[in-house]
Every structure is written in C-alpha cells, then in structure tokens.
Write a protein that holds these residues in place. Structure first.
Motif, short mmCIF file in Angstrom:
data_model
loop_
_atom_site.label_atom_id
_atom_site.label_comp_id
_atom_site.label_asym_id
_atom_site.label_seq_id
_atom_site.Cartn_x
_atom_site.Cartn_y
_atom_site.Cartn_z
N ARG A 239 103.49 -3.20 38.67
CA ARG A 239 102.76 -2.48 37.61
C ARG A 239 102.13 -1.19 38.15
N ALA A 240 101.56 -1.26 39.36
CA ALA A 240 100.93 -0.08 39.94
C ALA A 240 101.94 1.05 40.13
N SER A 241 103.14 0.69 40.59
CA SER A 241 104.18 1.69 40.79
C SER A 241 104.62 2.32 39.47
N ALA A 242 104.87 1.48 38.47
CA ALA A 242 105.33 1.99 37.18
C ALA A 242 104.26 2.85 36.51
N THR B 230 107.95 -0.62 49.28
CA THR B 230 106.89 0.13 48.59
C THR B 230 107.08 0.08 47.08
N ALA B 231 107.82 -0.93 46.61
CA ALA B 231 108.12 -1.10 45.18
C ALA B 231 108.87 0.09 44.62
N LEU C 195 102.21 9.28 45.13
CA LEU C 195 101.69 8.89 43.83
C LEU C 195 100.21 8.52 43.95
N ASP C 196 99.50 8.51 42.83
CA ASP C 196 98.08 8.17 42.85
C ASP C 196 97.88 6.80 43.49
#
Length: 371
Positions: free
Chosen positions: A73-76, A202-203, A213-214
């Motif tokens: 979810r964090a990656s997406a 790292t997904a 990315l953030d």
C-alpha cells in the motif's frame, strides 16, 4: 497461502487480482504468483504478509520475497502521489513479477479494474494498442508500466502502438537500465516516460527519475553500494532467516547495485557489483560500456559481459542490437574516447535481439553463451 499460476492470460491475471484484493484487506491468505509448472513450497508466512514474490534471480539464485500489505500500500500510494493522483492502469507486464503485481495493487487502491494485455504469446505493439484503447477512452489519469525492451519495440514500430503510448499521462519504465538514446527518442515522440529504480525487495520501483518516493531513504554504503530504507521495504526472504538478516541489516536493504548521488541528491545507478569485469586487474563497469555503445547512431541495445581470458583473466565482449550503419571500429573508438582503452570490447557480436529473463531484464549468462 494461495498459489496462483500466472501464464500471462487475462483469466490468470484476473484470478491473481482477486487474490491480491483479499490479501490486502485481510480477508484472504497471502498470494504467491508462480510460473506455469513451477510450484513453490515453504512455511506459512507470518501474519501481515500479503504477497510472496520469487525474485528474477539476477545472481542465479531466486528467492521468495515477503511483502506485507502495508509495504504494498505504501508503494502504491507514494506512486500515485508522485504521478498526480490515483488513476486507471494498463497491465502490459508479466503479473508474476513485482512490477506487474504493483499495477494490480495500484488499481485496487484506485478503485478501478485494470486493463489487461494478453502477454501469454509475448509482447506485440499492435496488441498493446488494442489493450490500451479501452483505458484511453476513460477519464482520469491513465498510466502504464513497461520495461525498456517493450518501449524500444513500440518506438521502433511507430504506428498504433506508439500513438497509444502517447495517450498515457505517465509511463513507468524500469526493470533494467535504459539507454539514454532510447529515452530521448521516446520523449521526443511525446511519450511521458518516468524512469524507475527498485526491486522486489523494495515492493517495486521506489526511486522515480532519480528521486526517492515519499518516505523512501537512499544512501551509499561500503564501496558505493546503494542501500534503501523506508515503508516499502520487504519483510525479508521466505524461509531464509540468515540471508534476511544479512541483506536487511539495521532496517536498510543492501541492493548489490553501485550508485552515485548527485549534488541535488538524485541517484544515478551505475550497474551491479556482479557485473564488474576484471580485465588485467582493472575493473570495468559493464553498464558504463553499454551506455556508450547504445548512444551510437542506430544502436538499439547493447549488453556487455566478461569472457574468460588466459592472459587478462577476463576480456570485454559486447552484443549489439542495431547500428548497422556503424562499424565495429567506430564502436570501439567511442568506448576508448569515453572510458579508456581497458574498457574497449575485444569482441563484438551483432544480434537481432538480446535474450531476456524475468520481467524483461537482459539475461547476461545467455549473452555470454552467445560468444
């Protein structure tokens, strides 16, 4: 744990999509996408793990990577934040690898079913155009993800495939190093390319156009090896506690890639440590030689490998796609001018295309076998 055989057909991807949705919201077991005829075995993953993805085995030793629902979810979420918000996605990559899986995860979080390209028979520009037509007529941001070989085929073919590619608000490009000449041609043709760097651990892509990315942190460890930390990091390797401890020590993942950080903090990936060629006691970065070769007129792709040499230990060899108007002496002169005599390929072979593995990475072992 639920294994899903993914053969590239829309039916298989649809099954995987449903399994991922359930794994992400906790109503279903962890999902393991596998190649046809290649079942996997292992202990039941710990609570919170939504996905187990076998790596593409760049070192010849594939491992199952444990990815928590929170990391996916964090990656997406970070990807949508970087690109301009949730949108509609076209899946044109194999869904059994992390780059393809993440297209499905992003679609789930965006609340849309993804458009699916049938890749069971390979990638064809006309097929891409047909698959893209369904998503390009819809509103909202439209996204897709490709590997460099796919982009090269679309740019070379032109026509409907390239026209469809121009319709996307962003085209994520990763999985392998991209020749600068290909990037320039694609962008000049109106394609909104965003280069990505990342891996299964790292997904997926976590550095876009050189900028993390953030929430993602990047640093250079011993020897200039890229190390990554943040919420997208995997939980480790499946049933490999000692390798997990070594690779993810202190909350940082040691990638095995050499990198350089610019004054503006942008990351430049120089190639894998494993791809260094030791010739006469001097280490040559294969990726650096490839970049010089791929910049020559008409050269589409190049792969550089080290071959055994009784005198020098290894000799530099290059497989080159395209560049029929450029002779081998010109290629060698370009390398000599930029990188010095030691990096000049002693052997050059022209090929129609480079052998691939996994999601579209060049199979360096297979390239070496060509010689």
């Amino acid at each position: 744990m639920r294994q899903v055989v993914v053969d590239g057909s829309p039916a298989a991807v649809t099954e995987l999509f449903g399994g991922l949705r359930a794994a992400l919201d906790g109503s279903g077991p962890p999902v393991v996408p596998v190649d046809p005829g290649v079942p996997v075995t292992g202990s039941e993953p710990a609570a919170g793990i939504a996905l187990v993805v076998p790596t593409s085995g760049s070192t010849g030793d594939a491992k199952g990577v444990l990815l928590a629902a929170s990391a996916l979810r964090a990656s997406a979420t970070a990807t949508h934040g970087r690109l301009g918000g949730p949108g509609r996605w076209l899946l044109a990559l194999p869904a059994r690898h992390i780059a393809g899986v993440q297209v499905l995860v992003r679609s789930i979080l965006a609340g849309h079913d993804p458009a699916l390209m049938d890749t069971s028979a390979g990638f064809r520009p006309h097929g891409f155009a047909e698959a893209a037509s369904g998503v390009l007529v819809l509103g909202g941001p439209r996204y897709t993800a490709l590997v460099p070989t796919q982009l090269a085929r679309l740019v070379e073919a032109g026509g409907d495939g390239l026209r469809a590619l121009r319709g996307f608000d962003a085209v994520l490009l990763g999985g392998a190093a991209t020749p600068s000449a290909l990037l320039e041609r694609a962008r000049a043709a109106g394609v909104r390319v965003v280069t990505t760097y990342g891996m299964t651990e790292t997904a997926g892509g976590c550095v876009y156009d050189g900028v993390p990315l953030d929430g993602v942190r990047v640093r250079l460890g011993a020897g200039g090896v890229v190390e990554i930390a943040g919420p997208t990091l995997a939980s480790g390797y499946w049933d490999r506690p000692f390798e997990t401890e070594a690779a993810f020590a202190g909350g940082w993942f040691r990638t095995g890639d050499l990198g350089r950080l610019g004054s503006d903090g942008r990351l430049e990936v120089l190639g894998r440590v494993d791809d260094l060629i030791n010739t006469g006691g001097v280490k040559v970065a294969a990726t650096a030689v490839e970049r010089v070769l791929a910049a020559r007129p008409g050269v589409v792709e190049a792969c550089v490998v080290g071959l055994p040499d009784p005198e020098w230990g290894q000799r530099v060899a290059a497989a080159v796609v395209g560049g029929s108007t450029v002779d081998d002496d010109d290629l060698r002169a370009a390398v000599r001018a930029e990188l010095g005599a030691v990096a000049v390929p002693r052997v050059i072979r022209r090929v129609d295309r480079l052998p691939l593995r996994g999601p579209g990475k060049v199979d360096r072992a297979a390239v070496a076998d060509l010689f």
